[in-house]
Scaffold this active site. Sequence first.
Site, PDB file in Angstrom:
ATOM      1  N   CYS A  85       0.833  -1.211   0.000  1.00 22.06           N
ATOM      2  CA  CYS A  85       0.000   0.000   0.000  1.00 22.06           C
ATOM      3  C   CYS A  85       0.868   1.261   0.000  1.00 22.06           C
ATOM      4  CB  CYS A  85      -0.995  -0.032   1.155  1.00 22.06           C
ATOM      5  SG  CYS A  85      -2.308   1.185   0.965  1.00 22.06           S
ATOM      6  N   HIS A 217      -4.051  -4.987  -0.186  1.00 17.96           N
ATOM      7  CA  HIS A 217      -3.677  -5.503   1.131  1.00 17.96           C
ATOM      8  C   HIS A 217      -3.806  -7.020   1.144  1.00 17.96           C
ATOM      9  CE1 HIS A 217      -3.316  -1.754   3.442  1.00 17.96           C
ATOM     10  NE2 HIS A 217      -4.120  -1.284   2.520  1.00 17.96           N
ATOM     11  N   GLU A 219      -3.052  -9.072   3.372  1.00 14.07           N
ATOM     12  CA  GLU A 219      -3.504  -9.569   4.681  1.00 14.07           C
ATOM     13  C   GLU A 219      -5.010  -9.425   4.862  1.00 14.07           C
ATOM     14  OE1 GLU A 219      -2.095  -6.709   4.054  1.00 14.07           O
ATOM     15  OE2 GLU A 219      -2.693  -5.154   5.469  1.00 14.07           O
TER      16      GLU A 219
END
Lengths: 235, 250
Positions: A85, A217, A219
Amino acid sequence: MPSNTKICIIDYQGGGNLFSLENSFTHLGASTYRTSDPDEINKADKVIFPGVGSFANAMNQIHKFNLAESIIQKATSGVPFMGICVGMQVLCASSSESPIEHGIEIVDGLNVFETHVRKFDFLKIRQAETEEKIKIPHMGWNQVTLPDNSKNPLFKGIENSSDFYFVHSYRAHAKDLKNNQSVEKRFPKLEYALTNYIEDFISHIWNGENLFACQFHPEKSSEAGLTFLKNFINL
Amino acid sequence: MISKRIIPCLDVDKGQVVKGVNFINIRQAGDPVELARRYYEMGADELCFLDITASSEDRKATYEVIKATAKEIFIPLTVGGGVSSVKDIEMLLHSGADKVGINSAAVRNPELLSEGANNFGSQCIVLAVDVKRYGSSWRVYVKGGREDTGLDAIDWIRAGEQRGAGEILLTSMDGDGSKNGYDLDLIKRVTELVRIPVIASGGAGNASHVVDVLKAGADAALLASILHFGETTVQEIKDHMKKSLVRVRV
């Protein structure tokens, strides 16, 4: 061997949250440690450079902890390194994201990748609008498309054009990297993935070796994201 | 192109998921951590966790439940309920929330939205708005739907966007738990107005209702009753979206 490697997460204390990132690695059986010490980064075997806060704030924090040189060094050292990011954006040359009080329009980045980060183009947004308003930030799931026959090791086991989770208002533009001679000279094997939101923007960069950056992202990207991180652990 | 999102919502009271009709008649629906994991595995795009008691004595327990929930899922998590200060926002983010929903406190103190956005970024500040229809307009309610603020919903949402909210979670109290479908007029009005994503909530009874509200302009649909009580599944809804040509992550 790879599973014994500890993953270094660069913590430049930008006020962001590393909970999910650490939790994902723990879930995948990898151990991590946080550091804001340039010497620790220099010694690391595998590095995650996460994104927190705004571009200008991230750069301020990086300079405050004297991390710029270590990050640039490490990113191009051949050790697995991934920016996420704002972490990806800061690896680029510059951004137009700066709080007004800075009084400047463009903030310099670390310039590992010679491309610029700009806000989604409102003029284009209006032209593209048909029935529905186009929203900023670009928040939600969108497809990440690699070049045909890409050998990108992080996408192993992930179908091309799978959805990943994004939250951002600024993006790197593809045209800066296309036919860019100095980029080609520095990273002759460089390739990037594209995502379409109003226009094609760069959602992932791979230097062809061990340097990666993603706007999304992993995650937060469900099973595709976990596979992506697992592939990073296994590099 | 970006996908429309399906967001299961866990209303949590003293550590248990509950669900009412029109904000009352609450019944038990299960363990939040277990439900969260199940929805994650079913393909939910995000998860929403609303602490509906949110009294100070239950607060600590809430952080623990959120932590346990956040550990099980690898999709974004929005947490709301009783958020009234920058410190509350910070505590929730550190417990594993990605976004924080602010409702009553924003009406009381609209500055909280800008402070939250300045400290943590607009992307994690969700303005939660509960509304009731009054003729051709809607009015904002707070304190879990118990108090009429007299504010016009459209004016309030516009003000919230200007103050830095990054997303709107818009609940029609008339629709809540009724299964009669979302308030499509409301969603149309709001999504024509704001340039931030809008999550529609209140009224889903079946997969067609979800498709209708997403076609009306919502970026995401919040679902509770019909998922908790097994009347439909995330997959069934997504299949229907796909069939109806609504872009969805499969």
